[in-house]
Design a protein around this motif. Structure first.
Motif, PDB file in Angstrom:
ATOM      1  N   THR A  21      73.712  51.100  73.167  1.00  0.00           N
ATOM      2  CA  THR A  21      73.252  52.373  72.610  1.00  0.00           C
ATOM      3  C   THR A  21      71.761  52.561  72.852  1.00  0.00           C
ATOM      4  O   THR A  21      71.308  53.680  73.134  1.00  0.00           O
ATOM      5  CB  THR A  21      73.574  52.439  71.113  1.00  0.00           C
ATOM      6  OG1 THR A  21      74.998  52.418  70.941  1.00  0.00           O
ATOM      7  CG2 THR A  21      73.036  53.714  70.481  1.00  0.00           C
ATOM      8  N   ALA A  36      85.865  53.713  75.487  1.00  0.00           N
ATOM      9  CA  ALA A  36      84.770  54.644  75.192  1.00  0.00           C
ATOM     10  C   ALA A  36      84.991  55.989  75.865  1.00  0.00           C
ATOM     11  O   ALA A  36      84.592  57.032  75.343  1.00  0.00           O
ATOM     12  CB  ALA A  36      83.440  54.043  75.628  1.00  0.00           C
ATOM     13  N   CYS A  84      87.258  57.852  73.448  1.00  0.00           N
ATOM     14  CA  CYS A  84      86.675  58.215  72.153  1.00  0.00           C
ATOM     15  C   CYS A  84      85.602  59.286  72.247  1.00  0.00           C
ATOM     16  O   CYS A  84      85.294  59.947  71.250  1.00  0.00           O
ATOM     17  CB  CYS A  84      86.108  56.962  71.481  1.00  0.00           C
ATOM     18  SG  CYS A  84      87.360  55.717  71.073  1.00  0.00           S
ATOM     19  N   GLY A 130      78.906  52.089  68.691  1.00  0.00           N
ATOM     20  CA  GLY A 130      79.540  51.671  69.928  1.00  0.00           C
ATOM     21  C   GLY A 130      78.547  51.629  71.077  1.00  0.00           C
ATOM     22  O   GLY A 130      77.435  51.113  70.939  1.00  0.00           O
ATOM     23  N   THR A 131      78.924  52.201  72.202  1.00  0.00           N
ATOM     24  CA  THR A 131      78.044  52.169  73.375  1.00  0.00           C
ATOM     25  C   THR A 131      77.151  53.400  73.494  1.00  0.00           C
ATOM     26  O   THR A 131      76.520  53.605  74.527  1.00  0.00           O
ATOM     27  CB  THR A 131      78.880  51.993  74.648  1.00  0.00           C
ATOM     28  OG1 THR A 131      79.943  52.950  74.676  1.00  0.00           O
ATOM     29  CG2 THR A 131      79.471  50.591  74.708  1.00  0.00           C
ATOM     30  N   MET A 179      76.898  46.201  71.479  1.00  0.00           N
ATOM     31  CA  MET A 179      76.975  47.649  71.291  1.00  0.00           C
ATOM     32  C   MET A 179      75.595  48.218  70.973  1.00  0.00           C
ATOM     33  O   MET A 179      75.214  49.290  71.468  1.00  0.00           O
ATOM     34  CB  MET A 179      77.951  47.988  70.172  1.00  0.00           C
ATOM     35  CG  MET A 179      79.367  47.497  70.384  1.00  0.00           C
ATOM     36  SD  MET A 179      80.267  48.392  71.663  1.00  0.00           S
ATOM     37  CE  MET A 179      81.938  47.769  71.372  1.00  0.00           C
ATOM     38  N   ASN A 230      77.738  56.975  72.844  1.00  0.00           N
ATOM     39  CA  ASN A 230      78.115  58.343  73.224  1.00  0.00           C
ATOM     40  C   ASN A 230      77.701  59.369  72.177  1.00  0.00           C
ATOM     41  O   ASN A 230      77.174  60.439  72.507  1.00  0.00           O
ATOM     42  CB  ASN A 230      79.628  58.424  73.458  1.00  0.00           C
ATOM     43  CG  ASN A 230      80.050  57.797  74.769  1.00  0.00           C
ATOM     44  OD1 ASN A 230      79.286  57.772  75.727  1.00  0.00           O
ATOM     45  ND2 ASN A 230      81.267  57.269  74.811  1.00  0.00           N
ATOM     46  N   TYR A 288      84.483  47.757  76.653  1.00  0.00           N
ATOM     47  CA  TYR A 288      84.730  48.991  75.901  1.00  0.00           C
ATOM     48  C   TYR A 288      84.144  50.196  76.631  1.00  0.00           C
ATOM     49  O   TYR A 288      84.789  51.248  76.736  1.00  0.00           O
ATOM     50  CB  TYR A 288      84.118  48.869  74.504  1.00  0.00           C
ATOM     51  CG  TYR A 288      84.155  50.144  73.708  1.00  0.00           C
ATOM     52  CD1 TYR A 288      85.342  50.595  73.130  1.00  0.00           C
ATOM     53  CD2 TYR A 288      83.006  50.912  73.537  1.00  0.00           C
ATOM     54  CE1 TYR A 288      85.378  51.778  72.405  1.00  0.00           C
ATOM     55  CE2 TYR A 288      83.031  52.095  72.813  1.00  0.00           C
ATOM     56  CZ  TYR A 288      84.219  52.526  72.251  1.00  0.00           C
ATOM     57  OH  TYR A 288      84.256  53.698  71.546  1.00  0.00           O
ATOM     58  N   ALA A 289      82.936  50.052  77.149  1.00  0.00           N
ATOM     59  CA  ALA A 289      82.293  51.167  77.840  1.00  0.00           C
ATOM     60  C   ALA A 289      83.110  51.629  79.038  1.00  0.00           C
ATOM     61  O   ALA A 289      83.164  52.823  79.347  1.00  0.00           O
ATOM     62  CB  ALA A 289      80.890  50.769  78.275  1.00  0.00           C
TER      63      ALA A 289
END
Length: 268
Positions: free
Chosen positions: A80, A24, A27, A52-53, A76, A55, A19-20
């Motif tokens: 973070t 991501a 988003c 999430g990661t 996640m 942001n 995802y990162a």
């Protein structure tokens, strides 16, 4: 949990790194507007739901906010914590947040209501942890979406792939219109005042191979569809994807993908 929630846990399990590298980067585009809508600044006690990661959390910390964050996926949470060492980050799932009533000045959720089976219950729970007069801001993907949002799904369909049975949808009685009016109505139903929604449109720029990497790894519902028939299905969808990318390629070889999100906000 609803069948939709069970599906979401399956889709996102272990996907933080993928995802990162992919979604991501899409988003993050709404983060400044999201934080502005929640009036996040120095000293704001903020909860980032579905972090999430990291942001949103990192951007809020940079504004001087006191940030706590929560996500259902342990990977996640770890991401973070790395992105925002100054924030307290926990594992948790909607619609049960591990916080006291009225603990925060604001709550934000960036593209999170897309991923819960009981959206109204999720908002009611977010409202619970906000003090009187505090604000909430959320984003979702608008439906019908912009052409860039449909690229990978079109490729999967062109390859003859179909949505597998385990890819559940939100129960009809719990769903809501993914439009500005629909989000505003959901916020109002959750007990928020001055509720409103607005669209945010932009063109996401991405390398075609990078953009494909997300669904090929199984990210999101479309990733579940792409990977549903195994490696042969992924390869077939990739061939169709390569052709369809021609509609969005810019002169520099990057994709220019139109996307439309809805930003909703309200006050407790």
């Amino acid at each position: 949990m609803t069948a939709f929630d069970v599906m979401e846990r399956r889709i996102w399990d272990g996907q933080a790194d993928a995802y990162a590298r992919t979604a991501a980067r899409l988003c993050v585009r709404t983060v400044p507007a999201l934080l502005d809508a929640a009036e996040v600044g120095a000293g704001t006690r903020l909860l980032d739901v579905g972090c999430g990661t990291g942001n949103v959390t990192a951007a809020a910390v940079a504004r001087g906010a006191f940030v706590r964050a929560v996500d259902a996926e342990p990977g996640m949470v770890a991401a973070t914590r790395r992105a925002a060492p100054g924030a307290e980050v926990r594992t948790g799932t909607l619609p049960q947040l591990p916080y006291a009533d009225g603990e925060f000045d604001a709550v934000v959720a960036n593209f999170v209501l897309n991923h819960v089976g009981r959206p109204l219950d999720a908002l009611v729970e977010m409202r619970r942890v906000i003090r009187p007069g505090g604000r909430i801001a959320v984003t979702i993907w608008q439906l019908p979406g912009a052409p860039g949002q449909a690229l990978v799904g079109r490729a999967a369909q062109a390859a003859g792939l179909t949505r597998p049975d385990w890819l559940a949808t939100v129960d009809e009685e719990r769903n809501f219109a993914r439009t500005p009016d629909g989000v505003a109505a959901l916020l109002t139903a959750a007990g928020l005042g001055d509720a409103r929604g607005e669209t945010h449109a932009w063109e996401h720029r991405a390398d075609p191979e990078d953009w494909w990497a997300g669904p090929a790894a199984g990210i999101g519902a479309v990733g579940g569809m792409v990977t549903s028939a195994g490696p042969d299905g992924v390869a077939a969808a990739k061939r169709e994807y390569d052709v369809l990318c021609g509609e969005f390629l810019a002169d520099d070889g990057l994709l220019s993908l139109p996307h439309v999100a809805v930003l909703g906000q309200g006050r407790v």
